[in-house]
Design a protein around this motif. Structure first.
Motif, PDB file in Angstrom:
ATOM      1  N   GLN A 110       0.801  -1.221   0.000  1.00 16.38           N
ATOM      2  CA  GLN A 110       0.000   0.000   0.000  1.00 16.38           C
ATOM      3  C   GLN A 110       0.837   1.276   0.000  1.00 16.38           C
ATOM      4  OE1 GLN A 110      -2.662  -0.321   3.324  1.00 16.38           O
ATOM      5  NE2 GLN A 110      -3.782  -2.042   2.427  1.00 16.38           N
ATOM      6  N   ARG A 111       2.131   1.131   0.278  1.00 14.03           N
ATOM      7  CA  ARG A 111       3.001   2.322   0.304  1.00 14.03           C
ATOM      8  C   ARG A 111       3.119   2.954  -1.064  1.00 14.03           C
ATOM      9  NH1 ARG A 111       7.676   3.051   3.966  1.00 14.03           N
ATOM     10  NH2 ARG A 111       6.964   2.270   5.950  1.00 14.03           N
ATOM     11  N   VAL A 112       3.509   4.241  -1.070  1.00 19.41           N
ATOM     12  CA  VAL A 112       3.773   4.872  -2.354  1.00 19.41           C
ATOM     13  C   VAL A 112       5.248   4.682  -2.676  1.00 19.41           C
ATOM     14  CG1 VAL A 112       1.927   6.556  -2.389  1.00 19.41           C
ATOM     15  CG2 VAL A 112       4.012   7.061  -1.126  1.00 19.41           C
ATOM     16  N   GLY A 113       5.529   4.349  -3.913  1.00 18.03           N
ATOM     17  CA  GLY A 113       6.919   4.132  -4.295  1.00 18.03           C
ATOM     18  C   GLY A 113       6.959   3.417  -5.617  1.00 18.03           C
ATOM     19  N   ARG A 114       8.157   3.291  -6.171  1.00 16.92           N
ATOM     20  CA  ARG A 114       8.265   2.690  -7.487  1.00 16.92           C
ATOM     21  C   ARG A 114       8.260   1.168  -7.420  1.00 16.92           C
ATOM     22  NH1 ARG A 114      11.166   6.666  -6.863  1.00 16.92           N
ATOM     23  NH2 ARG A 114      13.139   5.608  -6.550  1.00 16.92           N
ATOM     24  N   SER A 115       9.257   0.616  -6.758  1.00 16.75           N
ATOM     25  CA  SER A 115       9.359  -0.846  -6.825  1.00 16.75           C
ATOM     26  C   SER A 115       8.937  -1.484  -5.515  1.00 16.75           C
ATOM     27  CB  SER A 115      10.794  -1.269  -7.160  1.00 16.75           C
ATOM     28  OG  SER A 115      11.592  -1.163  -6.012  1.00 16.75           O
ATOM     29  N   MET A 116       8.428  -2.684  -5.611  1.00 18.29           N
ATOM     30  CA  MET A 116       7.998  -3.429  -4.430  1.00 18.29           C
ATOM     31  C   MET A 116       9.184  -3.655  -3.499  1.00 18.29           C
ATOM     32  SD  MET A 116       5.530  -4.755  -2.813  1.00 18.29           S
ATOM     33  CE  MET A 116       5.204  -5.976  -1.555  1.00 18.29           C
ATOM     34  N   ALA A 117      10.382  -3.834  -4.067  1.00 21.20           N
ATOM     35  CA  ALA A 117      11.570  -4.089  -3.240  1.00 21.20           C
ATOM     36  C   ALA A 117      11.821  -2.925  -2.286  1.00 21.20           C
ATOM     37  CB  ALA A 117      12.789  -4.322  -4.125  1.00 21.20           C
ATOM     38  N   ILE A 118      11.739  -1.692  -2.820  1.00 22.39           N
ATOM     39  CA  ILE A 118      11.971  -0.505  -1.983  1.00 22.39           C
ATOM     40  C   ILE A 118      10.892  -0.394  -0.908  1.00 22.39           C
ATOM     41  CG2 ILE A 118      12.055   2.031  -1.992  1.00 22.39           C
ATOM     42  CD1 ILE A 118      13.154   1.792  -4.901  1.00 22.39           C
ATOM     43  N   LYS A 119       9.630  -0.609  -1.325  1.00 26.26           N
ATOM     44  CA  LYS A 119       8.516  -0.489  -0.386  1.00 26.26           C
ATOM     45  C   LYS A 119       8.636  -1.527   0.732  1.00 26.26           C
ATOM     46  CE  LYS A 119       5.159  -0.611  -3.601  1.00 26.26           C
ATOM     47  NZ  LYS A 119       3.826  -0.430  -4.196  1.00 26.26           N
ATOM     48  N   LEU A 120       8.999  -2.757   0.329  1.00 22.23           N
ATOM     49  CA  LEU A 120       9.138  -3.839   1.307  1.00 22.23           C
ATOM     50  C   LEU A 120      10.270  -3.537   2.282  1.00 22.23           C
ATOM     51  CD1 LEU A 120       8.179  -6.718   2.114  1.00 22.23           C
ATOM     52  CD2 LEU A 120       9.935  -7.619   0.619  1.00 22.23           C
ATOM     53  N   ALA A 121      11.400  -3.069   1.737  1.00 26.74           N
ATOM     54  CA  ALA A 121      12.552  -2.740   2.576  1.00 26.74           C
ATOM     55  C   ALA A 121      12.172  -1.691   3.614  1.00 26.74           C
ATOM     56  CB  ALA A 121      13.705  -2.243   1.714  1.00 26.74           C
ATOM     57  N   ASN A 122      11.488  -0.626   3.159  1.00 28.42           N
ATOM     58  CA  ASN A 122      11.106   0.447   4.076  1.00 28.42           C
ATOM     59  C   ASN A 122      10.130  -0.035   5.141  1.00 28.42           C
ATOM     60  OD1 ASN A 122      12.721   2.349   2.848  1.00 28.42           O
ATOM     61  ND2 ASN A 122      11.129   2.965   1.404  1.00 28.42           N
ATOM     62  N   GLU A 123       9.185  -0.891   4.742  1.00 29.38           N
ATOM     63  CA  GLU A 123       8.206  -1.413   5.707  1.00 29.38           C
ATOM     64  C   GLU A 123       8.911  -2.274   6.760  1.00 29.38           C
ATOM     65  OE1 GLU A 123       4.747  -1.511   7.556  1.00 29.38           O
ATOM     66  OE2 GLU A 123       4.891  -0.471   5.652  1.00 29.38           O
ATOM     67  N   ILE A 124       9.859  -3.099   6.321  1.00 28.09           N
ATOM     68  CA  ILE A 124      10.590  -3.965   7.265  1.00 28.09           C
ATOM     69  C   ILE A 124      11.423  -3.115   8.230  1.00 28.09           C
ATOM     70  CG2 ILE A 124      12.439  -5.685   7.471  1.00 28.09           C
ATOM     71  CD1 ILE A 124      11.341  -6.991   4.913  1.00 28.09           C
ATOM     72  N   ILE A 125      12.100  -2.071   7.686  1.00 29.06           N
ATOM     73  CA  ILE A 125      12.905  -1.196   8.554  1.00 29.06           C
ATOM     74  C   ILE A 125      12.012  -0.491   9.577  1.00 29.06           C
ATOM     75  CG2 ILE A 125      14.315   0.906   8.600  1.00 29.06           C
ATOM     76  CD1 ILE A 125      15.419  -0.011   5.828  1.00 29.06           C
ATOM     77  N   ASP A 126      10.870   0.054   9.090  1.00 28.09           N
ATOM     78  CA  ASP A 126       9.941   0.737   9.998  1.00 28.09           C
ATOM     79  C   ASP A 126       9.444  -0.199  11.091  1.00 28.09           C
ATOM     80  OD1 ASP A 126      10.197   3.082   8.708  1.00 28.09           O
ATOM     81  OD2 ASP A 126       8.195   3.137   7.828  1.00 28.09           O
ATOM     82  N   THR A 127       9.067  -1.408  10.683  1.00 27.36           N
ATOM     83  CA  THR A 127       8.521  -2.362  11.649  1.00 27.36           C
ATOM     84  C   THR A 127       9.569  -2.757  12.684  1.00 27.36           C
ATOM     85  OG1 THR A 127       7.110  -3.217   9.872  1.00 27.36           O
ATOM     86  CG2 THR A 127       7.207  -4.498  11.879  1.00 27.36           C
ATOM     87  N   SER A 128      10.826  -2.889  12.235  1.00 28.23           N
ATOM     88  CA  SER A 128      11.865  -3.262  13.198  1.00 28.23           C
ATOM     89  C   SER A 128      12.157  -2.111  14.154  1.00 28.23           C
ATOM     90  CB  SER A 128      13.148  -3.696  12.479  1.00 28.23           C
ATOM     91  OG  SER A 128      13.794  -2.577  11.931  1.00 28.23           O
ATOM     92  N   ASN A 129      11.814  -0.879  13.743  1.00 27.83           N
ATOM     93  CA  ASN A 129      11.970   0.279  14.637  1.00 27.83           C
ATOM     94  C   ASN A 129      10.690   0.600  15.398  1.00 27.83           C
ATOM     95  OD1 ASN A 129      14.612   0.625  13.831  1.00 27.83           O
ATOM     96  ND2 ASN A 129      14.047   1.948  12.120  1.00 27.83           N
ATOM     97  N   ASP A 130       9.725  -0.315  15.360  1.00 30.20           N
ATOM     98  CA  ASP A 130       8.460  -0.162  16.091  1.00 30.20           C
ATOM     99  C   ASP A 130       7.629   1.031  15.644  1.00 30.20           C
ATOM    100  OD1 ASP A 130       7.630  -2.151  17.724  1.00 30.20           O
ATOM    101  OD2 ASP A 130       8.912  -1.617  19.399  1.00 30.20           O
ATOM    102  N   ILE A 131       7.654   1.341  14.329  1.00 30.47           N
ATOM    103  CA  ILE A 131       6.752   2.366  13.809  1.00 30.47           C
ATOM    104  C   ILE A 131       6.089   1.817  12.550  1.00 30.47           C
ATOM    105  CG2 ILE A 131       7.782   4.508  14.702  1.00 30.47           C
ATOM    106  CD1 ILE A 131       9.500   4.632  12.197  1.00 30.47           C
ATOM    107  N   GLY A 132       5.170   2.598  11.974  1.00 26.34           N
ATOM    108  CA  GLY A 132       4.583   2.183  10.705  1.00 26.34           C
ATOM    109  C   GLY A 132       3.251   1.473  10.854  1.00 26.34           C
ATOM    110  N   ASN A 133       2.652   1.177   9.698  1.00 23.13           N
ATOM    111  CA  ASN A 133       1.295   0.632   9.663  1.00 23.13           C
ATOM    112  C   ASN A 133       1.189  -0.766  10.248  1.00 23.13           C
ATOM    113  OD1 ASN A 133       0.185   2.895   8.530  1.00 23.13           O
ATOM    114  ND2 ASN A 133       0.526   2.204   6.432  1.00 23.13           N
ATOM    115  N   THR A 134       2.229  -1.591  10.043  1.00 20.31           N
ATOM    116  CA  THR A 134       2.171  -2.960  10.544  1.00 20.31           C
ATOM    117  C   THR A 134       2.043  -2.959  12.062  1.00 20.31           C
ATOM    118  OG1 THR A 134       3.608  -3.589   8.711  1.00 20.31           O
ATOM    119  CG2 THR A 134       3.302  -5.211  10.430  1.00 20.31           C
ATOM    120  N   ILE A 135       2.819  -2.101  12.715  1.00 19.35           N
ATOM    121  CA  ILE A 135       2.767  -2.004  14.179  1.00 19.35           C
ATOM    122  C   ILE A 135       1.405  -1.471  14.619  1.00 19.35           C
ATOM    123  CG2 ILE A 135       3.811  -0.915  16.208  1.00 19.35           C
ATOM    124  CD1 ILE A 135       5.643  -2.975  15.014  1.00 19.35           C
ATOM    125  N   LYS A 136       0.881  -0.492  13.843  1.00 17.24           N
ATOM    126  CA  LYS A 136      -0.445   0.048  14.143  1.00 17.24           C
ATOM    127  C   LYS A 136      -1.486  -1.063  14.124  1.00 17.24           C
ATOM    128  CE  LYS A 136      -0.609   4.494  12.366  1.00 17.24           C
ATOM    129  NZ  LYS A 136      -0.744   5.076  11.052  1.00 17.24           N
TER     130      LYS A 136
END
Length: 156
Positions: A110-136
Motif C-alpha cells: 500500500q506504500r507509495v513508491g516505485r518498486s515493491m523491493a523498496i517499499k518492502l525494505a522500508n516497511e521492514i525497517i519501519d517495523t523493526s523500529n516499532d513504527i509504521g502501519n504494521t505495528i499500528k
C-alpha cells in the motif's frame, strides 16, 4: 477415534542465500501467480536496500521486524445463542509469524513508491523500529482483544 488422516503441515525449503526459514516464508507470501523468481528477486533486493540503509545484517533486521509485528492475542468471532461475540484468543507461534508476514506485505504494497523491493525494505525497517502501519495493525488487534476481555469465558 478419528477415521481421517490428519494433514501434515508442509514447510517450504529453507532459503538458499540467507539459510533462513523465515525468508522462504516471506518469498512464498509475496509469490503471485507462481512467479517465484520474481518474488525471490524482490526479497533479495529489499534485503540489499535494508543493508545499505541500516548498515546492519538484513536478516537480523527482518527477524526483529517479525518479532515486533507478531500479535500475542487476537479476537475470533464466536456464536453463542444467536449472537456473535468477539472472543479474545491467544495466538499460536506459527500463526503469529504468519500474521506478521501477511501484514508487512500488505502494508508494503500500500506504500507509495516505485518498486515493491523498496517499499518492502522500508516497511521492514519501519517495523523493526516499532513504527509504521504494521505495528499500528498489531496494536489495533491487541486493543480489540482488550476491549472484548469480558467475553473471554466463551473461549473454546
Amino acid at each position: 477415534m478419528s477415521r481421517r488422516n490428519i494433514s501434515k503441515k508442509r514447510f517450504p525449503q529453507i532459503d538458499p542465500i540467507y539459510n533462513s526459514y523465515l525468508v522462504s516464508l516471506l518469498i512464498t507470501r509475496i509469490l503471485k501467480s507462481g512467479k517465484k523468481t520474481i518474488a525471490r528477486n524482490i526479497v533479495y533486493q529489499a534485503f540489499d536496500i535494508i543493508e545499505q540503509k541500516t548498515k546492519e545484517d538484513p536478516l537480523a533486521v527482518f527477524e526483529k521486524a517479525i518479532k515486533n509485528a507478531s500479535p500475542i492475542v487476537e479476537v475470533k468471532a464466536r456464536r453463542v445463542g444467536g449472537s456473535t461475540y468477539q472472543v479474545p484468543v491467544e495466538v499460536s507461534g506459527f500463526r503469529a509469524t504468519n500474521l506478521a508476514l501477511r501484514w508487512i506485505i500488505r502494508y508494503a504494497d500500500q506504500r507509495v513508491g516505485r518498486s515493491m523491493a523498496i517499499k518492502l525494505a522500508n516497511e521492514i525497517i519501519d517495523t523493526s523500529n516499532d513504527i509504521g502501519n504494521t505495528i499500528k495493525k498489531k496494536e489495533e488487534t491487541h486493543k480489540m482483544a482488550e476491549a472484548n476481555k469480558a467475553f473471554a469465558h466463551f473461549r473454546y
